[in-house]
Design an enzyme around this catalytic site. Structure first.
Site, PDB file in Angstrom:
ATOM      1  N   TYR A  29       0.826  -1.208   0.000  1.00 49.89           N
ATOM      2  CA  TYR A  29       0.000   0.000   0.000  1.00 49.89           C
ATOM      3  C   TYR A  29       0.864   1.262   0.000  1.00 49.89           C
ATOM      4  CZ  TYR A  29      -3.133   3.614   1.824  1.00 49.89           C
ATOM      5  OH  TYR A  29      -3.845   4.781   2.018  1.00 49.89           O
ATOM      6  N   GLU A  30       1.979   1.219   0.762  1.00 49.53           N
ATOM      7  CA  GLU A  30       2.851   2.381   0.888  1.00 49.53           C
ATOM      8  C   GLU A  30       3.929   2.427  -0.199  1.00 49.53           C
ATOM      9  OE1 GLU A  30       4.260   2.180   4.944  1.00 49.53           O
ATOM     10  OE2 GLU A  30       2.466   3.231   5.669  1.00 49.53           O
ATOM     11  N   GLY A  98     -15.184   0.976   9.433  1.00 52.61           N
ATOM     12  CA  GLY A  98     -14.924   1.435  10.797  1.00 52.61           C
ATOM     13  C   GLY A  98     -13.885   0.652  11.559  1.00 52.61           C
ATOM     14  N   GLY A 100     -10.524   0.603  11.188  1.00 47.89           N
ATOM     15  CA  GLY A 100      -9.382   1.440  11.550  1.00 47.89           C
ATOM     16  C   GLY A 100      -9.695   2.310  12.754  1.00 47.89           C
ATOM     17  N   TYR A 134      -7.160  10.674  10.600  1.00 49.36           N
ATOM     18  CA  TYR A 134      -6.576  10.977  11.912  1.00 49.36           C
ATOM     19  C   TYR A 134      -7.081  12.310  12.448  1.00 49.36           C
ATOM     20  CZ  TYR A 134      -3.309   7.211  10.725  1.00 49.36           C
ATOM     21  OH  TYR A 134      -2.743   6.020  10.366  1.00 49.36           O
TER      22      TYR A 134
END
Length: 161
Positions: A29-30, A98, A100, A134
């Site tokens: 993913y990164e 939901g 995460g 976040y």
């Protein structure tokens, strides 16, 4: 959860392969797959034998759908430990339900239960989706701080100086 109830469990040494699988999916993913050198043996040693980190799984209907790897750090200013979240990842097909948020809430509860002064993590600058997520939880970006790292050969050289 929107689709089902989430439960949690801490990983055991028999979960090293599952943990490594989540790490590899996070690296994909990164766009950092080439950076993963961890092995099941290393994870068993450092997480379970040396007890340097903990892993919490989020489960839906008994299946692991997300994970969080974290460890204690220490704040000299607060005079107490904190939790540092190294990795949080939810399987692509399970995002938007939901999980995460549930993992972060559970980690916050663990930090409170353990008397920790804070919960911290880093986020890649390009990851706007995560940054928005976040911030929606009330997390603050630490604008005045930069992360520095010694690793590999530069770590060895620094140790020899």
């Amino acid at each position: 959860m929107k689709d089902s109830k989430v439960t949690f469990r801490f990983a055991g040494r028999e979960d090293a392969g599952l943990i490594l699988g989540f790490i590899k999916k996070l690296a994909e993913y990164e766009h950092m797959e080439e950076d993963v050198v961890a092995t099941e043996a290393l994870l068993r040693e450092w997480i379970f034998e040396r007890e340097k980190a903990e892993v919490l799984f989020a489960l839906s209907e008994g299946k692991e759908v997300g994970f969080a790897l974290f460890f204690h750090n220490f704040s000299t200013f607060l005079g107490r430990a904190g939790l540092y979240l190294e990795d949080l990842f939810v399987l692509e097909e399970e995002r938007g339900r939901g999980y995460g948020k549930a993992l972060l809430k559970k980690l916050a509860a663990i930090a409170v239960e353990r008397g920790c002064g804070r919960l911290e993590w880093s986020c890649l600058d390009w990851n706007e989706t995560s940054i928005e997520f976040y911030r929606s939880l009330g997390a603050e970006q630490m604008d005045e701080w930069s992360v520095y790292r010694l690793s590999g050969e530069t770590l060895r050289q620094a140790a020899e100086r």
